[in-house]
Motif scaffolding. Structure first.
Motif, PDB file in Angstrom:
ATOM      1  N   ARG A  18       0.826  -1.210   0.000  1.00  0.00           N
ATOM      2  CA  ARG A  18       0.000   0.000   0.000  1.00  0.00           C
ATOM      3  C   ARG A  18       0.862   1.262   0.000  1.00  0.00           C
ATOM      4  N   PRO A  19       0.277   2.395  -0.374  1.00  0.00           N
ATOM      5  CA  PRO A  19       1.011   3.664  -0.300  1.00  0.00           C
ATOM      6  C   PRO A  19       1.505   3.920   1.125  1.00  0.00           C
ATOM      7  N   GLY A  20       2.805   4.155   1.277  1.00  0.00           N
ATOM      8  CA  GLY A  20       3.379   4.433   2.586  1.00  0.00           C
ATOM      9  C   GLY A  20       3.695   3.211   3.414  1.00  0.00           C
ATOM     10  N   ALA A  21       3.376   2.025   2.904  1.00  0.00           N
ATOM     11  CA  ALA A  21       3.625   0.792   3.647  1.00  0.00           C
ATOM     12  C   ALA A  21       4.922   0.136   3.172  1.00  0.00           C
ATOM     13  N   THR A  22       5.376  -0.846   3.933  1.00  0.00           N
ATOM     14  CA  THR A  22       6.591  -1.584   3.593  1.00  0.00           C
ATOM     15  C   THR A  22       6.226  -2.983   3.096  1.00  0.00           C
ATOM     16  N   PRO A  23       7.162  -3.657   2.431  1.00  0.00           N
ATOM     17  CA  PRO A  23       6.897  -5.039   2.025  1.00  0.00           C
ATOM     18  C   PRO A  23       6.553  -5.947   3.211  1.00  0.00           C
ATOM     19  N   ARG A  24       7.215  -5.742   4.341  1.00  0.00           N
ATOM     20  CA  ARG A  24       6.897  -6.543   5.525  1.00  0.00           C
ATOM     21  C   ARG A  24       5.445  -6.330   5.946  1.00  0.00           C
ATOM     22  N   GLN A  25       5.005  -5.085   5.943  1.00  0.00           N
ATOM     23  CA  GLN A  25       3.613  -4.815   6.289  1.00  0.00           C
ATOM     24  C   GLN A  25       2.658  -5.514   5.316  1.00  0.00           C
ATOM     25  N   ALA A  26       3.011  -5.504   4.047  1.00  0.00           N
ATOM     26  CA  ALA A  26       2.166  -6.158   3.045  1.00  0.00           C
ATOM     27  C   ALA A  26       2.032  -7.649   3.337  1.00  0.00           C
TER      28      ALA A  26
END
Length: 349
Positions: A18-26
């Motif tokens: 998502r916009p502003g998110a990191t790959p880990r968050q995804a």
């Protein structure tokens, strides 16, 4: 709301960043969605394979599936899909035998022959990949032989086996956005999934041809098919239109070769579609189902009838994770899925 009890719902998650998110968050969001889908009563949860991109975090389905298996109890977990030409058939067979051994009766092995990336990246993954149909079919046949423990004289299968040995085997699916791979699925007796979220035309005919030419196999006695489509379900039409506009923008960017992160809410509100955009919007119309629960229910019911299938796979991408969660919740409510807790209670009675 009255619905056919036969229609099952699945999830295909691409771990979008998502916009502003990191790959880990995804990836953590993928885990949360799998847990949610497990509770809500979805049938399958598949994860995709993509490479050399900053918009999607899912590069190794087999690794992610092992993690998801430990966080779910009821879902069938699968690859949507493994891009088979990148790998050896033996390695794929062993990866999914390991998953099947850990989570027996819950693993789907979905396979495709698209690169899942640009050609340079595909070359880096497998310099010997010639992108031809003959090699792909041979790989599929090798994979079947490994999973069946066939000892074919004068072939590699006489001396090499896929481990670990297991009492059950993963369900085999071929994924396609055209009709060609459906013919391979029919010939080899595998299940077939049409990616309408990639190609909005030709799907029903591809599935009909698959059924007409299906040859029973040791794994599958009757043809089995589903369809995957972008899905955006919201509480109101206004919210659904907002989510649809964001996805339309992203698809237009991809059509132009612009592989940027998903548009933010602010970008969507500011953007005005141009005359040039209209052609893309028309082209992509059939790739997306959107609306309120009642509207999505009607569209899914028609889609299932068009394809003659009893399961549909939803692919949902939004700029806000809560919108993504809510879409799957509303979809489950619209089709009156049975939460897994209720299923367990019934079984204990």
């Amino acid at each position: 709301m009255t619905t056919s009890p036969k229609l099952r719902l699945n999830v295909l998650d691409q771990s979008p960043i998502r916009p502003g998110a990191t790959p880990r968050q995804a990836l953590l969001e993928t885990v949360e969605l799998a847990k949610l889908a497990d509770r809500l009563g979805y049938t399958r949860f598949w994860v995709s394979e993509h490479h050399n991109t900053n918009t999607l975090a899912g590069s190794t389905p087999e690794v992610l599936l092992a993690h998801l298996g430990n966080h779910t109890q009821h879902l069938r977990l699968g690859s949507g899909g493994i891009m088979l030409p990148h790998y050896s058939a033996l390695k794929v067979a062993e990866n999914f035998r390991m998953l099947e051994s850990l989570f027996p009766g819950r693993i789907d092995l979905g396979m495709g022959r698209a690169p899942g990336a640009d050609r340079l990246t595909a070359y880096a993954l497998n310099p010997n990949n010639q992108f031809n149909e003959k090699d792909f079919v041979e790989q599929l046949m090798d994979l079947q032989a490994y999973l069946r423990d066939e000892k074919v004289p004068d072939t590699i299968h006489e001396r090499v086996m896929a481990i670990p040995q297991s009492a059950t085997a993963p369900e085999l699916w071929i994924l396609s956005s055209s009709g060609q791979s459906g013919l391979f699925a029919a010939h080899l007796g595998m299940a077939f999934s049409f990616a309408q979220f990639i190609n909005g035309t030709g799907g029903p005919q591809a599935v009909r041809t698959y059924r007409e030419r299906f040859r029973p196999s040791a794994e599958l006695a009757e043809p089995l098919a589903n369809v995957a489509v972008f899905t955006l379900c919201a509480d109101t039409e206004e919210k659904a239109q907002e989510l649809r506009k964001a996805l339309d923008m992203q698809l237009i960017r991809f059509n132009r070769g612009e592989f940027r992160s998903f548009p933010s809410v602010e970008e969507v509100r500011r953007y005005q579609f141009t005359a040039e955009d209209q052609a893309h919007l028309l082209h992509n119309r059939a790739r997306v189902v959107s609306g309120t629960p009642a509207q999505v229910h009607a569209q899914f019911t028609q889609l299932a009838a068009d394809y003659g299938v009893d399961e549909i796979t939803a692919v949902t991408i939004t700029a806000d994770f809560e919108d993504r969660r809510r879409s799957y919740e509303l979809l489950a409510e619209a089709f009156e899925l049975t939460p897994t807790v209720a299923k367990k209670e019934v079984e204990l009675v």
